[in-house]
Design a protein around this motif. Structure first.
Motif, PDB file in Angstrom:
ATOM      1  N   ARG A 137       0.843  -1.212   0.000  1.00 28.06           N
ATOM      2  CA  ARG A 137       0.000   0.000   0.000  1.00 28.06           C
ATOM      3  C   ARG A 137       0.872   1.254   0.000  1.00 28.06           C
ATOM      4  NH1 ARG A 137      -5.461  -0.420   1.056  1.00 28.06           N
ATOM      5  NH2 ARG A 137      -6.180  -2.483   1.683  1.00 28.06           N
ATOM      6  N   ASN A 138       2.072   1.125   0.547  1.00 27.82           N
ATOM      7  CA  ASN A 138       2.995   2.264   0.634  1.00 27.82           C
ATOM      8  C   ASN A 138       3.809   2.437  -0.656  1.00 27.82           C
ATOM      9  OD1 ASN A 138       3.746   4.375   2.274  1.00 27.82           O
ATOM     10  ND2 ASN A 138       5.569   3.311   3.055  1.00 27.82           N
ATOM     11  N   GLY A 139       3.548   1.578  -1.662  1.00 25.53           N
ATOM     12  CA  GLY A 139       4.176   1.784  -2.967  1.00 25.53           C
ATOM     13  C   GLY A 139       5.252   0.790  -3.345  1.00 25.53           C
ATOM     14  N   ALA A 140       5.574  -0.166  -2.471  1.00 24.68           N
ATOM     15  CA  ALA A 140       6.593  -1.170  -2.831  1.00 24.68           C
ATOM     16  C   ALA A 140       6.110  -1.998  -4.019  1.00 24.68           C
ATOM     17  CB  ALA A 140       6.877  -2.092  -1.643  1.00 24.68           C
ATOM     18  N   LYS A 141       7.047  -2.382  -4.899  1.00 27.72           N
ATOM     19  CA  LYS A 141       6.699  -3.291  -5.990  1.00 27.72           C
ATOM     20  C   LYS A 141       6.432  -4.670  -5.392  1.00 27.72           C
ATOM     21  CE  LYS A 141       9.534  -0.603  -9.134  1.00 27.72           C
ATOM     22  NZ  LYS A 141      10.145   0.244  -8.041  1.00 27.72           N
ATOM     23  N   PHE A 142       5.545  -5.413  -6.034  1.00 28.10           N
ATOM     24  CA  PHE A 142       5.041  -6.653  -5.447  1.00 28.10           C
ATOM     25  C   PHE A 142       5.373  -7.803  -6.396  1.00 28.10           C
ATOM     26  CE2 PHE A 142       0.723  -8.809  -4.231  1.00 28.10           C
ATOM     27  CZ  PHE A 142       1.389  -9.753  -3.480  1.00 28.10           C
ATOM     28  N   VAL A 143       6.218  -8.722  -5.906  1.00 32.51           N
ATOM     29  CA  VAL A 143       6.697  -9.842  -6.722  1.00 32.51           C
ATOM     30  C   VAL A 143       6.439 -11.143  -5.966  1.00 32.51           C
ATOM     31  CG1 VAL A 143       8.754 -10.899  -7.743  1.00 32.51           C
ATOM     32  CG2 VAL A 143       8.482  -8.422  -7.806  1.00 32.51           C
ATOM     33  N   SER A 144       6.041 -12.167  -6.691  1.00 29.07           N
ATOM     34  CA  SER A 144       5.787 -13.465  -6.055  1.00 29.07           C
ATOM     35  C   SER A 144       6.439 -14.560  -6.893  1.00 29.07           C
ATOM     36  CB  SER A 144       4.279 -13.692  -5.937  1.00 29.07           C
ATOM     37  OG  SER A 144       4.021 -14.927  -5.307  1.00 29.07           O
ATOM     38  N   THR A 145       7.079 -15.510  -6.226  1.00 33.22           N
ATOM     39  CA  THR A 145       7.862 -16.519  -6.944  1.00 33.22           C
ATOM     40  C   THR A 145       7.042 -17.327  -7.943  1.00 33.22           C
ATOM     41  OG1 THR A 145       7.519 -18.109  -5.162  1.00 33.22           O
ATOM     42  CG2 THR A 145       9.562 -16.814  -5.083  1.00 33.22           C
ATOM     43  N   ASN A 146       5.801 -17.659  -7.583  1.00 35.28           N
ATOM     44  CA  ASN A 146       4.988 -18.494  -8.486  1.00 35.28           C
ATOM     45  C   ASN A 146       3.533 -18.457  -8.073  1.00 35.28           C
ATOM     46  OD1 ASN A 146       5.848 -20.086  -6.140  1.00 35.28           O
ATOM     47  ND2 ASN A 146       4.652 -21.703  -7.085  1.00 35.28           N
ATOM     48  N   SER A 147       2.683 -18.791  -9.021  1.00 32.69           N
ATOM     49  CA  SER A 147       1.240 -18.667  -8.791  1.00 32.69           C
ATOM     50  C   SER A 147       0.562 -20.001  -8.504  1.00 32.69           C
ATOM     51  CB  SER A 147       0.589 -18.003 -10.013  1.00 32.69           C
ATOM     52  OG  SER A 147       0.838 -18.766 -11.173  1.00 32.69           O
TER      53      SER A 147
END
Lengths: 255, 255
Positions: A137-147
């Motif tokens: 919410r504070n603007g950090a980019k959001f990355v996830s290893t896998n779905s």
């Protein structure tokens, strides 16, 4: 059949099923070694280090060193490193993800992060999820290893990283960048590690929705093998067919 | 303005903001008492017992007993009780949910459940989520106290029960039955507790998407108050308008 200069090979369902080796797998990998064709094992599993994965393969008689292993965590670390070499990362995950980020020289932090990075975490907590939500919410980019929505275990299908990641997605309304199969991102990072081009490489896997789709998404030829998840009966229903398919790897003639 | 026989009143943003009473709230409730009009406080908060909620209100000068409080957990327990009086429930939640289910005489179990019941749980764990996924995949009915994606706190917007519930939804592909506002289910259960009919009752709340939408979904008149979440400037944009709206509760003339 084309002569390929590199093989990207899935693990679960292709080399082994759980803790059981797939009969035709060791000989297939030996053929690649004899012909001196580079190969890389590609797994969406984010929790293990390449050393642990390689050990498991060797114990099954499948030749590998840690350099033959490329996890979604390693692809995630390389992806972030390319985007921002000095990135500060708030991380939810297990040792495989923390190790991969550290090896790329990224900073792991609890505060003021550039990226929120999520991977499988069987020690997940409300506090961890809350910190991730606040940072996104504070603007950090959001990355996830896998779905992956589920993980097959001896107890049944347990929640996968894609379902854990959904807490932050649903709460913040921000979609993550997923890195692992079927995304093209992991494939591009893997080609870069393997040192081959997309049109000289083939992806080998049993799961149409992850392995084969990843090849299709990245413009890499695909070899589908029916020793794992997707049943042979599904073949006629697949919208884009794999380049090749075999019932098991002994049927594939490596040029 | 119509003479109503019952009031369903939201708490956060309507009676208080966090730990601060809303100035006009105590007098509004006193008017209802003087006119002997039944009222019930309706909250999506699933974690607290009615005793704790009532104490907080009394400390703010808002008259209430535990019988004046109806939480999404209590509505969930009544909903399950109506569906299956001897239901066995696997529960993820806090004391408010466990207490509500026990008070309805439902069985709380770790194995062989008829229902998986999810509410806010700040002690959430992978193991709890895994058990819920296995039970839902095994055919258990899936119920969640409320779909709120975020909870306002002094630290910011933290994950709400709707986002925690999404782990099981995403992993199993099964949508839960949500009970709390804006669902009609909590309103029907609340009317039954209050003992009034939908066309004799009015819902009072500040949040258009939950309080007012719940009234609309259940066919109950609505009084929107602009002391909380939805700003006054939003009023012209609301697709279905509330029956009444006031800047604060002192403007509403209780008949």
């Amino acid at each position: 059949m084309k002569q390929y200069k590199g093989f990207l090979i899935d693990l679960d369902g292709t080399m082994y099923r759980g803790n059981e080796v797939i009969e035709e797998a060791p000989a297939f990998v030996n053929t690649l070694r004899e012909k001196q064709i580079p190969y890389l094992f590609l797994t969406n599993n984010s929790s293990k280090t390449p050393e642990v994965v390689s050990n498991k393969l060797n114990q099954m008689g499948i030749h590998s060193t840690p350099d033959h292993v490329f996890t979604s965590s390693m692809a995630t670390a390389k992806y972030i490193k390319h985007k921002q070499p000095d990135a500060r990362c708030y991380v939810i995950g297990e040792i495989g993800l923390f190790t991969a980020l550290e090896r790329e020289g990224l900073t792991i932090t609890e505060s003021e992060c550039d990226f929120v990075v999520m991977g499988m975490d069987r020690d997940i907590s409300y506090e961890k999820l809350a910190k991730a939500c606040l940072a996104v919410r504070n603007g950090a980019k959001f990355v996830s290893t896998n779905s992956d929505i589920a993980v097959p275990t001896e107890h049944g299908l347990l929640p996968g990283n894609g379902s854990l990641t959904s807490v932050v997605t649903v709460s913040t309304g921000k979609e993550p960048t997923f890195i692992g199969k079927p995304e093209a991102i992991i494939m591009k990072e893997a080609l870069s590690v393997l040192g081959t081009k997309s049109d000289d490489t083939v992806v080998v896997g049993d799961n149409y929705d992850t392995d084969i789709q990843a090849g299709i998404n990245a413009g890499i030829d695909t070899l589908m093998v029916f020793t794992g998840l997707t049943p042979y009966e599904e073949l006629p229903n697949l919208k884009t067919k794999p380049t090749y398919h075999v019932k098991n790897l002994s049927e594939f003639d490596v040029k």
